[in-house]
Enzyme design. Structure first.
Site, short mmCIF file in Angstrom:
data_model
loop_
_atom_site.label_atom_id
_atom_site.label_comp_id
_atom_site.label_asym_id
_atom_site.label_seq_id
_atom_site.Cartn_x
_atom_site.Cartn_y
_atom_site.Cartn_z
N ALA A 380 0.86 -1.30 0.17
CA ALA A 380 -0.05 -0.07 0.06
C ALA A 380 0.83 1.03 0.03
O ALA A 380 1.11 1.82 1.12
CB ALA A 380 -0.80 0.06 1.06
N ALA A 381 1.42 1.64 -1.22
CA ALA A 381 2.56 2.39 -1.29
C ALA A 381 2.32 3.76 -1.28
O ALA A 381 3.05 4.84 -0.80
CB ALA A 381 3.23 2.08 -2.52
N GLY A 384 4.10 7.47 -1.10
CA GLY A 384 5.34 7.06 -1.60
C GLY A 384 6.42 7.33 -0.95
O GLY A 384 7.55 7.03 -1.03
N GLU A 404 -0.53 0.07 -5.26
CA GLU A 404 -1.67 1.06 -4.93
C GLU A 404 -2.74 0.89 -5.46
O GLU A 404 -2.85 0.84 -6.63
CB GLU A 404 -1.28 2.52 -5.04
CG GLU A 404 -2.30 3.62 -4.63
CD GLU A 404 -2.64 3.55 -3.03
OE1 GLU A 404 -1.75 2.92 -2.00
OE2 GLU A 404 -3.82 3.36 -2.77
N ASP A 450 1.64 -1.58 4.98
CA ASP A 450 1.21 -0.17 5.92
C ASP A 450 -0.17 -0.15 5.73
O ASP A 450 -0.67 0.46 4.66
CB ASP A 450 1.95 0.86 5.40
CG ASP A 450 1.51 1.84 6.23
OD1 ASP A 450 1.27 3.08 5.79
OD2 ASP A 450 1.47 1.82 7.57
N CYS A 507 -1.54 3.11 11.25
CA CYS A 507 -1.47 4.22 12.28
C CYS A 507 -2.71 4.30 13.02
O CYS A 507 -3.27 5.27 13.09
CB CYS A 507 -1.23 5.49 11.36
SG CYS A 507 -2.74 5.29 10.14
#
Lengths: 719, 188
Positions: A380-381, A384, A404, A450, A507
């Site tokens: 899940a870039a 970037g 993505e 992520d 997060c």
């Protein structure tokens, strides 16, 4: 003589005044509270604002003045002035300073005064009011004593200048000092009484509001100060619950009220507050919520492909940016305090010398620790930041696959990659769950996931999270994350010489999205949690309320805004130790597989034998039984019993024969690989096939049914 | 993703030649480090995906073939785009490649850096120094005085002509600059 009347006068006003303070007690607090402890001052202010009008403190100081005037004689103007000055100083609310100043000033005067002065302040402050709410009394005393001292000093000086005989002055002084002592004692007593009253009042203050009060509050616009005070009081009560609790109210009631107040003061919805209260003790919770209100400092990461941190820092300092190295754990991070130029638009930024990135985003890449010439996937870039960091660590060697799912975010991803001079990346727009199919199972060295999450750790960036999250959303996120982590694990090659690692990060602070997902992965795949190298974080939860997680989860790391001054974050590093997928093989020995052809025969024989006895049902039962028991045990048991029966049937079940004729081949795609894909299909079909394959089986009805289905499947077996 | 055909290849190389001249050989023949540990150093290839030309190592290209065409977005370094009409334009993403091999360079004074980054042409007054031998119509890479590549363009005047020019004369016609990463991120 002056002394006698003063004594008498002292007595009378003392009695007189004893009554007065009792009546005045509720009012006596404000000037008293303007003392040492600001906290106590606030409380008394609270009481004052709630219950009394502003006029009272003025009345009170006036009363003080009266008292002093009553007691002392002569130069009342001076005394009054002295007292008034004292009173004014108190009213100016720089209580401690003014007191110390006045006292210091007093100390400067005559010796007799010194003695009185030294008695006046500290002993009272410390003896009577040890760490309790009696500072009101203490301040009262001090104000009283200070007033007296002021008047005394003035008196003294006046006396020295203007008196006729020393003797009379000395007597006066002695008698006055005695009077003052008595006055002090009286004031002490009064202060004690007030103390007790105050304590009662304060503890009454911690009464939780009744329903009517709450309704009233609901009707009025929210009084933020009131809410804040109440929250602080509740926290205080909860910290010392036994002594400060209100009777009849449980801890739960206090916490409930606290939740409501927090939700309305800070703007959270009920769900989020409930979860936060469950996760953190109350004091820490307050710190956390306060930390969420403030933004975290802006960080940037030096692009080591193009420049060094030192050089970049020099250039930016020249441009007028106020920055510092981030922390000792990062060699490429810089934190920006303020800047004269827009930090995101400097020529250095445009040339790709640095990337604006929050400090917490460094962590998963540091945990991943990619080596040069490795094959990495970032699932899940976008935008970037992490991908470019990985490329920088790898020095543009090896291969990165940046994926993505959302097309709108692809622009920023490609732009950042190009800007930062990354050349070893392929950018794709696949769904993360499909990546193993796209890229190949067990083909990569390291994977960074992520995961998209609820964002409860970055409330300081996005306030809408406070109100928009619900249990459903968290559960949806967790579901998606579980699928993604399995896909990530499937991408990694456990036999990779330098890798075999997956880093999972979010997060978010919710346990459902963090530890629960990792625990799920541990159960479903052959992975184990390894230390991620970020020792400055808080350990992950090994248990949380009703959930018990694998003990290795303590290697995961959690980061909080109020502890680490970065966004709430969670990082876990997994090592894949085997490419096989556990439990994908259904526990049917017959069907299953790989254990060897003999087993198969034995299993078949077993079921056959049983079927001779009974129906389809018994066959199925036999099958299920055989499924449940471990295949090895079966094979050991079977040969003795079954072989003798099955000898005539054996030739049909020779390995080569069965493979040629095995219906399984027909039903399954014929690939040996299909076993690896997941045994369900195999299992189900084999279950069906077994009865049908048994030509000998008496349950011909069942067999016939199956055989009827067979024509669809290009059956080779005899119908 | 496919290889470039003859016409496309010539168009790309012509454009590149303007900027790098004979260094084009080194661009094409450069060994590629973007490979895995067990692979030998490969070479660079040009590939076309959705009218965009990418310059990437062999290893990257090999692995990109596995991915469905509609899912691939970008590869290695983007060199430029083909327009609807079939013309080829270099884009700013190829600046690192150009800057490393540039034949003609112009250094800008700090005062006029920002102007160029906003997309304006380079005026004589903003030129700090320039390489000798620039002819009108040559491709020029624009640097700042600290040797940071800022963009590229076409020389409007040769070096000798520039000396006679008044300070407001255009020296380099702007074609691409790194400010585009902020101004027109979506159009890249």
């Amino acid at each position: 003589m002056v002394s006698l009347p003063t004594k008498k006068k002292n007595h009378k006003p003392a009695k007189f005044n004893k009554q007065k303070p009792v009546a005045k007690n509720p009012n006596a607090e404000k000037p008293i509270t303007l003392k040492k402890d600001k906290k106590r001052k606030k409380k008394s202010e609270i009481f004052n604002v709630k219950r009394r009008k502003v006029a009272d403190p003025e009345e009170e100081s006036g009363e003080l003045e009266e008292e002093v005037k009553d007691e002392s004689e002569g130069s009342s103007g001076e005394e009054g002035e002295g007292v008034k000055l004292e009173g004014e100083e108190f009213d100016m609310s720089s209580g401690s300073d003014s007191d110390s100043d006045s006292d210091g000033g007093d100390d400067g005067d005559g010796d007799g005064d010194d003695g009185v002065d030294s008695d006046g302040d500290d002993p009272f402050g410390k003896d009577v009011f040890d760490g309790s709410d009696g500072e009101e009394g203490g301040s009262d005393l001090e104000s009283g004593s200070g007033g007296e001292l002021g008047s005394d000093s003035e008196m003294g000086s006046g006396g020295v200048l203007g008196s006729d005989s020393d003797d009379s002055d000395d007597e006066d002084l002695v008698k006055k000092s005695r009077a003052l002592d008595r006055e002090k004692k009286r004031v002490e007593k009064e202060a004690d009484e007030e103390l007790k009253l105050n304590i009662k009042e304060e503890s009454d203050e911690f009464e939780l509001p009744t329903k009517e009060e709450l309704e009233e509050e609901g009707n009025r616009p929210p009084d933020l100060q009131h809410l804040q005070r109440r929250m602080k009081e509740i926290v205080r009560v909860l910290s010392n619950f036994k002594s400060l609790r209100q009777e009849g109210k449980t801890r739960k009631d206090y916490i409930q009220q606290l939740k409501i107040d927090l939700a309305s003061y800070y703007g959270y919805n009920e769900f989020l507050i409930d979860t936060l209260v469950e996760m953190f003790p109350v004091a820490e919770l307050m710190e956390l919520i306060e930390a969420f209100e403030k933004p975290r400092p802006i960080c940037l990461r030096t692009n080591t492909l193009m420049t060094r941190r030192r050089d970049l820092a020099d250039v930016l300092l020249n441009r007028g940016v106020n920055l510092d190295p981030l922390s000792k754990w990062s060699k490429v991070g810089l934190v920006v305090y303020d800047s004269q130029v827009p930090i995101g638009a400097t020529p250095e930024y445009m040339a790709g010398h640095y990337m604006l990135q929050s400090a917490s985003s460094f962590l998963p890449v540091m945990a991943l620790a990619p080596k040069e010439k490795e094959n990495i996937v970032d699932m899940a870039a976008a935008p970037g930041g992490k991908t470019t960091y990985i490329a920088a660590l790898m020095k543009n060697t090896g291969l990165i696959h940046a994926n993505e799912m959302k097309a709108q975010r692809l622009h920023s991803l490609t732009a950042n990659l190009a800007r930062m001079g990354v050349t070893n990346t392929i950018v794709t727009n696949c769904d993360g769950k499909d990546l193993p199919k796209c890229l190949g199972l067990n083909s990569r060295d390291r994977v960074l996931l992520d995961a998209p999450c609820s964002g409860t750790g970055v409330i300081s960036k996005d306030e809408s999270v406070k109100t928009s999250k619900s249990l459903e959303e968290i559960q949806n996120c967790a579901f998606l994350q579980k699928q993604l982590i399995l896909a990530a694990i499937d991408l990694v090659d456990a036999t990779s010489s330098s890798g075999g690692y997956i880093v999972y990060s979010t997060c978010s602070m919710m346990v459902a999205e963090n530890e629960a997902v990792v625990d799920y992965a541990l159960k479903k795949r052959n992975v184990k949690v390894v230390p991620c190298g970020l020792d400055f974080g808080c350990k992950g939860f090994v248990n949380y309320r009703e959930h018990q997680f694998h003990p290795s989860l303590e290697h995961c790391r959690r980061f909080y805004p109020h502890v680490h001054n970065m966004d709430g974050f969670f990082v876990a590093k997994l090592k894949k130790f085997s490419n096989e997928i556990p439990n994908s093989i259904p526990p049917e020995p017959a069907v299953k597989v790989a254990l060897g052809t003999e087993l198969k025969y034995n299993a078949h024989d077993d079921t056959e034998g049983k079927s001779e006895n009974g129906n389809k049902d018994s066959e199925h039962a036999a099958n299920t039984k055989s499924k449940q028991k471990p295949p090895n045990a079966k094979s050991k048991q079977q040969p003795a019993n079954v072989k003798s029966k099955q000898q005539p049937a054996k030739p049909k079940f020779k390995p080569t024969d069965s493979r040629k004729r095995s219906p399984r081949k027909m039903y399954v795609s014929g690939n040996k690989n299909s076993r690896a894909r997941g045994g369900k299909r195999n299992g189900q079909r084999e279950r069906r096939e077994v009865p049908s394959a048994r030509i000998i089986a008496p349950a011909k009805g069942a067999g016939n049914k199956r055989k009827r289905e067979e024509p669809n499947r290009k059956s080779k077996s005899k119908a | 993703m496919r290889t470039l055909d003859e016409q496309e290849t010539t168009a790309v190389f012509e454009k590149l030649f303007k900027f790098v001249g004979n260094n084009l050989k080194s661009i094409i023949d450069a060994p590629s480090h973007e490979c895995l540990s067990f692979e030998p150093l490969g070479r660079y290839c040009f590939r076309l995906q959705k009218n965009r030309v990418y310059y990437a190592g062999e290893s990257l290209v090999k692995r990109a073939t596995n991915i469905p065409r509609d899912k691939i977005v970008a590869l290695g370094t983007q060199i430029g785009k083909f327009t609807h009409g079939g013309n080829f334009h270099l884009t700013i993403q190829c600046l690192p490649v150009l800057a490393a091999n540039a034949k003609h360079k112009v250094w800008l004074k700090s005062s006029s850096e920002m102007s160029f980054l906003y997309g304006n042409h380079v005026l004589k007054g903003g030129v700090g120094r320039m390489t000798e031998g620039i002819e009108a119509g040559d491709g020029v890479v624009v640097f700042s005085m600290t040797d940071v590549a800022l963009g590229f363009g076409i020389a409007a005047k040769g070096t000798t002509e520039c000396r006679k020019l008044d300070p407001n004369g255009i020296v380099v016609l702007h074609q691409g600059d790194i400010g585009e990463y902020l101004r027109t991120e979506d159009e890249l």
